[in-house]
Design a protein around this motif. Structure first.
Motif, mmCIF file in Angstrom:
data_model
loop_
_atom_site.group_PDB
_atom_site.id
_atom_site.type_symbol
_atom_site.label_atom_id
_atom_site.label_comp_id
_atom_site.label_asym_id
_atom_site.label_seq_id
_atom_site.Cartn_x
_atom_site.Cartn_y
_atom_site.Cartn_z
ATOM 1 N N LEU A 45 0.955 -0.904 -0.127
ATOM 2 C CA LEU A 45 -0.008 0.086 0.131
ATOM 3 C C LEU A 45 1.272 1.368 -0.257
ATOM 4 O O LEU A 45 0.286 2.364 -0.216
ATOM 5 C CB LEU A 45 -0.347 0.256 1.256
ATOM 6 N N MET A 46 2.146 0.800 0.831
ATOM 7 C CA MET A 46 2.938 2.917 0.688
ATOM 8 C C MET A 46 3.476 2.344 -0.829
ATOM 9 O O MET A 46 3.407 3.951 -1.186
ATOM 10 C CB MET A 46 3.886 1.974 1.947
ATOM 11 N N ALA A 47 3.488 1.597 -1.133
ATOM 12 C CA ALA A 47 4.533 1.755 -2.638
ATOM 13 C C ALA A 47 3.544 1.986 -3.574
ATOM 14 O O ALA A 47 4.049 3.643 -4.907
ATOM 15 C CB ALA A 47 4.868 0.537 -2.747
ATOM 16 N N ARG A 48 2.577 2.135 -3.559
ATOM 17 C CA ARG A 48 1.353 2.779 -4.457
ATOM 18 C C ARG A 48 1.259 3.879 -4.272
ATOM 19 O O ARG A 48 1.126 4.805 -5.211
ATOM 20 C CB ARG A 48 -0.124 1.431 -4.434
ATOM 21 N N ARG A 49 0.784 4.447 -2.607
ATOM 22 C CA ARG A 49 0.681 6.209 -2.340
ATOM 23 C C ARG A 49 2.170 6.215 -2.701
ATOM 24 O O ARG A 49 2.266 7.897 -3.379
ATOM 25 C CB ARG A 49 0.652 5.754 -0.979
ATOM 26 N N LEU A 50 3.009 6.257 -2.999
ATOM 27 C CA LEU A 50 4.079 6.957 -3.066
ATOM 28 C C LEU A 50 4.341 7.152 -4.352
ATOM 29 O O LEU A 50 5.345 7.948 -4.747
ATOM 30 C CB LEU A 50 5.803 5.923 -2.511
ATOM 31 N N ALA A 51 4.236 6.349 -5.133
ATOM 32 C CA ALA A 51 4.330 5.977 -6.960
ATOM 33 C C ALA A 51 3.377 7.443 -7.304
ATOM 34 O O ALA A 51 4.135 7.774 -8.656
ATOM 35 C CB ALA A 51 3.804 4.742 -7.295
ATOM 36 N N ARG A 52 2.287 7.550 -6.269
ATOM 37 C CA ARG A 52 2.128 8.845 -6.547
ATOM 38 C C ARG A 52 1.553 10.104 -6.486
ATOM 39 O O ARG A 52 1.717 11.209 -6.691
ATOM 40 C CB ARG A 52 0.079 8.678 -6.863
ATOM 41 N N THR A 72 9.263 3.016 -6.449
ATOM 42 C CA THR A 72 9.076 4.143 -6.623
ATOM 43 C C THR A 72 9.347 5.168 -5.688
ATOM 44 O O THR A 72 8.514 5.221 -4.873
ATOM 45 C CB THR A 72 8.188 4.714 -7.933
ATOM 46 N N LEU A 73 9.851 6.421 -5.767
ATOM 47 C CA LEU A 73 9.933 7.103 -4.780
ATOM 48 C C LEU A 73 9.662 8.989 -5.824
ATOM 49 O O LEU A 73 10.094 9.145 -6.570
ATOM 50 C CB LEU A 73 11.119 7.204 -4.324
ATOM 51 N N PRO A 74 8.805 9.014 -4.422
ATOM 52 C CA PRO A 74 8.957 11.252 -5.074
ATOM 53 C C PRO A 74 9.835 11.958 -5.653
ATOM 54 O O PRO A 74 10.682 11.149 -4.835
ATOM 55 C CB PRO A 74 7.884 11.339 -3.924
ATOM 56 N N PRO A 75 10.275 12.656 -6.065
ATOM 57 C CA PRO A 75 10.902 13.503 -6.209
ATOM 58 C C PRO A 75 12.011 14.313 -5.121
ATOM 59 O O PRO A 75 12.725 14.544 -4.880
ATOM 60 C CB PRO A 75 10.778 15.061 -6.708
ATOM 61 N N LEU A 76 10.796 14.427 -4.144
ATOM 62 C CA LEU A 76 10.946 14.772 -3.204
ATOM 63 C C LEU A 76 10.883 13.825 -1.769
ATOM 64 O O LEU A 76 9.574 13.457 -1.314
ATOM 65 C CB LEU A 76 10.770 16.539 -2.791
ATOM 66 N N THR A 77 11.791 13.502 -1.124
ATOM 67 C CA THR A 77 11.505 12.224 0.223
ATOM 68 C C THR A 77 12.990 12.317 1.366
ATOM 69 O O THR A 77 13.033 12.259 0.325
ATOM 70 C CB THR A 77 11.784 11.012 -0.674
ATOM 71 N N THR A 91 20.161 6.854 6.412
ATOM 72 C CA THR A 91 21.590 7.380 5.671
ATOM 73 C C THR A 91 22.026 6.381 4.779
ATOM 74 O O THR A 91 21.907 6.832 3.496
ATOM 75 C CB THR A 91 22.178 8.047 5.737
ATOM 76 N N ALA A 92 22.573 5.526 4.846
ATOM 77 C CA ALA A 92 23.352 4.321 3.815
ATOM 78 C C ALA A 92 22.736 4.194 2.842
ATOM 79 O O ALA A 92 23.099 3.740 1.972
ATOM 80 C CB ALA A 92 24.367 4.149 4.740
ATOM 81 N N LEU A 93 21.623 3.666 3.551
ATOM 82 C CA LEU A 93 20.793 2.841 2.079
ATOM 83 C C LEU A 93 19.700 3.521 1.550
ATOM 84 O O LEU A 93 19.448 3.746 0.006
ATOM 85 C CB LEU A 93 19.330 2.347 3.446
ATOM 86 N N LEU A 94 19.141 4.961 1.718
ATOM 87 C CA LEU A 94 18.131 5.639 1.242
ATOM 88 C C LEU A 94 19.184 7.065 0.183
ATOM 89 O O LEU A 94 18.595 7.327 -0.519
ATOM 90 C CB LEU A 94 17.052 6.029 2.676
ATOM 91 N N ALA A 95 19.969 7.181 1.356
ATOM 92 C CA ALA A 95 20.793 8.873 0.631
ATOM 93 C C ALA A 95 21.214 8.248 -1.063
ATOM 94 O O ALA A 95 20.785 8.932 -1.830
ATOM 95 C CB ALA A 95 21.900 8.757 0.834
ATOM 96 N N PRO A 96 21.487 7.528 -1.509
ATOM 97 C CA PRO A 96 22.027 6.499 -3.371
ATOM 98 C C PRO A 96 20.388 6.751 -4.069
ATOM 99 O O PRO A 96 20.462 7.139 -5.263
ATOM 100 C CB PRO A 96 22.409 5.193 -2.876
ATOM 101 N N ARG A 97 19.261 6.981 -3.423
ATOM 102 C CA ARG A 97 18.124 7.091 -3.646
ATOM 103 C C ARG A 97 17.372 8.672 -3.616
ATOM 104 O O ARG A 97 16.477 8.675 -3.948
ATOM 105 C CB ARG A 97 17.309 5.470 -3.818
ATOM 106 N N GLY A 98 18.012 9.524 -2.903
ATOM 107 C CA GLY A 98 18.224 10.519 -2.701
ATOM 108 C C GLY A 98 17.486 10.869 -2.158
ATOM 109 O O GLY A 98 16.565 12.479 -1.842
ATOM 110 N N VAL A 99 16.636 10.179 -1.113
ATOM 111 C CA VAL A 99 16.620 10.508 0.049
ATOM 112 C C VAL A 99 16.585 11.314 1.166
ATOM 113 O O VAL A 99 18.059 10.827 0.745
ATOM 114 C CB VAL A 99 16.221 9.216 1.050
#
Length: 257
Positions: A45-52, A72-77, A91-99
Motif C-alpha cells: 500500500l505504501m509503495a502505491r501511495r509513494l508512486a503517486r 518508486t519514490l517521489p522527487p522529494l522524499t 542514510t547509507a541505504l536511502l541517500a543513494p536514492r535521493g532521500v
C-alpha cells in the motif's frame, strides 16, 4: 511441532545476545521465529501511495528498510529517525536514492515547514503526533500508517513483568487513534485491525526480540532475567514453540482541501 534445536541454552543465548540489533531487518529470526503478516500488506500500500506522490515523508523510518522497498519514490522524499545507529543505517541505504534522512527526536516537532508534503507514512511509530502530521500535510494530502495495537505480544511482556494494568493493556487503541486524528483536523478514510500469531522456536529468538524491541521489557538484559529465560528455554524444549500474538492496525487519513 518443529524439531528441537540441539544447541544448549548457553549457546542460544550467547548467540542472540551478541547479534546486532540496529535497523528493522528481521532476517535473523529466519528459522527461529515466525509471525503472521497483516492481510492488508502495508509495504505494498505504501509503495502505491509513494508512486503517486510528489513530496513524501517517512516518520520514524528505523533503518530505512521499509521505505527502501518501494520501487518508486517521489522527487522529494525525506525520512526522520531518532536512534543514532538507525540514522546512520538509513542514510547509507536511502541517500543513494535521493532521500534526505533527518535525525529528529520522536517527541520533537517535525523539522519541516507547514504543508511540505502531500504524503506522510509511518510503520510502527512509537507515537503518532497527529497535530504535527496534520501541519506538514498539504491540503488534500494523505497519511498512511501501520501501528502496533493494544496488548501486542503481551504473552512475552507478562511472562517477564507479570500482569499489566488494564490501562496499559488497552493502550494504542485504534478508535483512540481515529479520535486523535480527527481532533487534529484529519478525515480517517480507512481503519482496520488484526491480531496475528507469533511463534518463538528457541530461547535465542526471545532474547533477540527483547533486545531489538526494547520497549517490550524495559531494561531487559540476559543477566537480569536469566532465571526466567532458563525456565522458558526448558518449556520450549519440552512443549514446543512459545506462542504470542501481535496486534496491528492500519490507519489512513486525509487533510481536507
Amino acid at each position: 511441532m518443529s524439531p528441537v534445536d540441539p544447541r544448549t541454552y548457553d549457546d542460544l543465548v550467547a548467540e542472540a545476545d551478541a547479534a546486532p540489533v540496529d535497523g528493522w531487518d528481521f532476517s535473523w529470526f529466519d528459522g527461529r521465529a515466525t509471525e503472521e503478516r497483516p492481510s492488508w500488506g502495508y509495504a505494498r500500500l505504501m509503495a502505491r501511495r509513494l508512486a503517486r506522490a510528489t513530496a513524501a515523508l517517512d516518520i520514524q523510518t528505523g533503518g530505512g528498510e521499509v521505505l527502501a522497498s518501494a520501487p518508486t519514490l517521489p522527487p522529494l522524499t525525506a525520512a526522520t529517525e531518532a536512534w543514532p545507529p538507525n540514522v546512520a543505517r538509513a542514510t547509507a541505504l536511502l541517500a543513494p536514492r535521493g532521500v534526505v534522512v533527518v535525525a529528529s527526536p520522536e517527541d520533537a516537532p517535525l523539522p519541516f515547514a507547514d504543508g511540505a508534503f502531500d504524503l506522510v507514512v509511518s510503520r510502527h511509530p512509537v507515537k503518532a503526533h497527529w497535530p504535527e502530521i496534520a501541519r506538514v500535510l498539504r491540503p488534500g494530502g494523505g497519511y498512511l500508517s501501520q501501528e502496533v495495537g493494544p496488548a501486542s505480544v503481551f504473552e512475552v511482556v507478562e511472562y517477564f513483568l507479570g500482569p499489566q494494568p488494564e490501562a496499559i493493556r488497552t493502550g494504542r487503541d485504534p478508535e483512540r487513534a481515529r479520535r486523535d486524528a480527527e481532533a487534529a483536523g484529519l478525515r480517517v478514510t480507512d481503519l482496520r485491525a488484526e491480531r496475528l500469531r507469533i511463534e518463538f522456536h528457541d530461547i535465542g529468538a526471545v532474547v533477540h526480540f527483547l533486545r531489538k524491541v526494547i520497549w517490550m521489557v524495559p531494561g531487559f538484559t540476559v543477566e537480569r532475567y536469566g532465571e526466567r529465560l532458563r525456565e522458558l528455554h526448558e518449556r520450549i524444549v519440552a512443549e514446543g514453540p512459545f506462542v504470542a500474538h501481535s496486534s496491528r492496525f492500519l490507519i489512513e487519513a486525509h487533510k481536507p482541501r
